[in-house]
Write an enzyme that holds these catalytic residues in place. Structure first.
Site, PDB file in Angstrom:
ATOM      1  N   HIS A   1      70.701 -28.735  81.457  1.00 21.49           N
ATOM      2  CA  HIS A   1      70.356 -27.333  81.686  1.00 21.49           C
ATOM      3  C   HIS A   1      69.770 -27.137  83.076  1.00 21.49           C
ATOM      4  O   HIS A   1      69.394 -28.091  83.757  1.00 21.49           O
ATOM      5  CB  HIS A   1      69.367 -26.838  80.614  1.00 21.49           C
ATOM      6  CG  HIS A   1      67.972 -27.378  80.767  1.00 21.49           C
ATOM      7  ND1 HIS A   1      66.840 -26.629  80.480  1.00 21.49           N
ATOM      8  CD2 HIS A   1      67.498 -28.594  81.175  1.00 21.49           C
ATOM      9  CE1 HIS A   1      65.754 -27.351  80.693  1.00 21.49           C
ATOM     10  NE2 HIS A   1      66.126 -28.539  81.112  1.00 21.49           N
TER      11      HIS A   1
ATOM     12  N   CYS B   1      70.285 -20.767  84.237  1.00 23.43           N
ATOM     13  CA  CYS B   1      70.640 -21.459  82.993  1.00 23.43           C
ATOM     14  C   CYS B   1      71.980 -21.012  82.420  1.00 23.43           C
ATOM     15  O   CYS B   1      72.836 -21.841  82.086  1.00 23.43           O
ATOM     16  CB  CYS B   1      69.525 -21.317  81.960  1.00 23.43           C
ATOM     17  SG  CYS B   1      69.252 -19.624  81.356  1.00 23.43           S
TER      18      CYS B   1
ATOM     19  N   HIS C   1      66.807 -18.463  77.322  1.00 22.98           N
ATOM     20  CA  HIS C   1      67.193 -19.725  77.971  1.00 22.98           C
ATOM     21  C   HIS C   1      68.294 -20.386  77.155  1.00 22.98           C
ATOM     22  O   HIS C   1      68.409 -20.192  75.946  1.00 22.98           O
ATOM     23  CB  HIS C   1      65.991 -20.664  78.083  1.00 22.98           C
ATOM     24  CG  HIS C   1      66.262 -21.859  78.954  1.00 22.98           C
ATOM     25  ND1 HIS C   1      66.430 -21.767  80.323  1.00 22.98           N
ATOM     26  CD2 HIS C   1      66.426 -23.182  78.652  1.00 22.98           C
ATOM     27  CE1 HIS C   1      66.660 -22.967  80.829  1.00 22.98           C
ATOM     28  NE2 HIS C   1      66.673 -23.839  79.832  1.00 22.98           N
TER      29      HIS C   1
END
Length: 358
Positions: free
Chosen positions: A332, A272, A320
């Site tokens: 993402h 990520c 994240h």
């Protein structure tokens, strides 16, 4: 500092350089266990977990793997910095040793010159010359010689002090490098353990159950996204991106379809924060490598002021990150087993928003 000390320092640094390319480590921040949803179906009387409970457990495992990945990446970043510092210090030590050697040669040359003059200092030689003109002319030269000798000794002392400092700094960086290697190994072990556990849970499901599990994931994300949009948290979903934001966004969306791989930052796969950091690097705006450092270091802005190119940080441990693309969506790299994709910006728990080019 004597020659034996310098030699020992040089040997230590040669050993350090031999392992500069070795991987490094870090510890993961703890991830809180999610509270089971009130709407989750109860487990059957047999004690077998419901599919919704399995979904939540798998989600937790992947979140823990994400946190460990962030820690691994941070340790790698720190290790690279320390390795570069050791290289710099090694050069400084080599230069310092060369400088000391040159100053000692100069001191030796002066000693040899004095020996050739009968071992008398310049002042005594002038006094015994018996020539007033020579005496007066030589006074200036003697003073210059004394100043040069004093300056050389001062320079030698400073060079020796610098060399000792460089050696101590190199030793400290080497210790940090080794500590990060240990941390990174632990993080790697944690990542693999969490992913293996999640895959095992999925593998134990029948094919029909895996299909239902995937649908449950989609439904949960859609429900969270709808609730977020209806809350009015984001008042304007179609703001314009900045010039650099458009460049970062173009890079990130061009990676759609590439697989998630923990620790990866392209070009064939990403995790990520690998995706977001590389996207902003492409826009000539370098940012920290990990989502936790992005949250800690980058300027924060209110969600209602978000624009495309901004980064949304997720979960209470900032484990994240996704890039806002507009229309309430992010791009993402979700987790292992998934690919870079578009998703609802509110489909996960939002911690906050940061703007790399503020």
């Amino acid at each position: 500092m004597n020659r034996r000390h310098c030699a020992a320092a040089a040997i230590t640094l040669v050993c350090a350089l031999a392992v500069l390319t070795a991987p490094v480590q870090a510890m993961a921040a703890p991830v809180p266990e999610p509270t089971p949803s009130a709407t989750s179906p109860a487990a059957p009387a047999t004690g077998k977990k419901s599919l919704e409970e399995v979904r939540e457990e798998i989600d937790t495992l992947y979140r823990k793997a994400g946190a460990a990945t962030d820690a691994y990446n941070l340790a790698q970043e720190q290790a690279d910095k320390q390795s570069g510092e050791i290289v710099r210090l090694t050069k400084a030590i080599a230069d310092g040793q060369a400088k000391i050697a040159e100053l000692k040669d100069r001191a030796g040359a002066q000693a040899r010159e004095q020996y050739r003059n009968g071992g008398l200092p310049p002042g005594a030689q002038l006094m015994l010359s018996g020539n007033p003109d020579l005496f007066l002319d030589g006074i200036g030269q003697a003073r210059q010689s004394q100043q040069a000798t004093k300056g050389m000794l001062t320079e030698l002392t400073q060079a020796q002090s610098d060399l000792e400092t460089y050696t101590q700094d190199a030793s400290l960086n080497w210790e940090k490098l080794e500590a990060n290697r240990v941390k990174q190994a632990k993080a790697k072990k944690s990542i693999n353990a969490q992913i293996a556990a999640a895959k095992k849970l999925e593998s134990e499901l029948a094919e029909e159950e895996r299909a239902r599990l995937l649908q449950l994931e989609k439904d949960a994300a859609s429900t969270a996204q709808a609730a977020w949009l209806s809350s009015g948290a984001l008042k304007d979903i179609n703001r314009d991106a900045s010039a650099s934001g458009k460049q970062a966004l173009a890079f990130a969306t061009a990676q759609i379809g590439k697989p998630y791989v923990w620790g990866a930052e392209g070009p064939g796969s990403y995790d990520c924060s690998g995706l977001t950091s590389q996207a902003w690097a492409a826009a000539k705006r370098p940012i920290p490598r990990t989502s936790q450092e992005q949250w800690r270091q980058l300027p924060r802005i209110p969600i209602q002021d978000m624009r495309p190119g901004d980064l949304i940080i997720y979960h209470s441990d900032a484990s994240h990150v996704g890039m806002y693309v507009g229309d309430g969506q992010i791009v993402h790299a979700p987790r292992p087993g998934r690919h870079v994709t578009l998703a609802g910006a509110g489909s996960m728990q939002i911690l906050g928003v940061v703007r790399p080019d503020k």
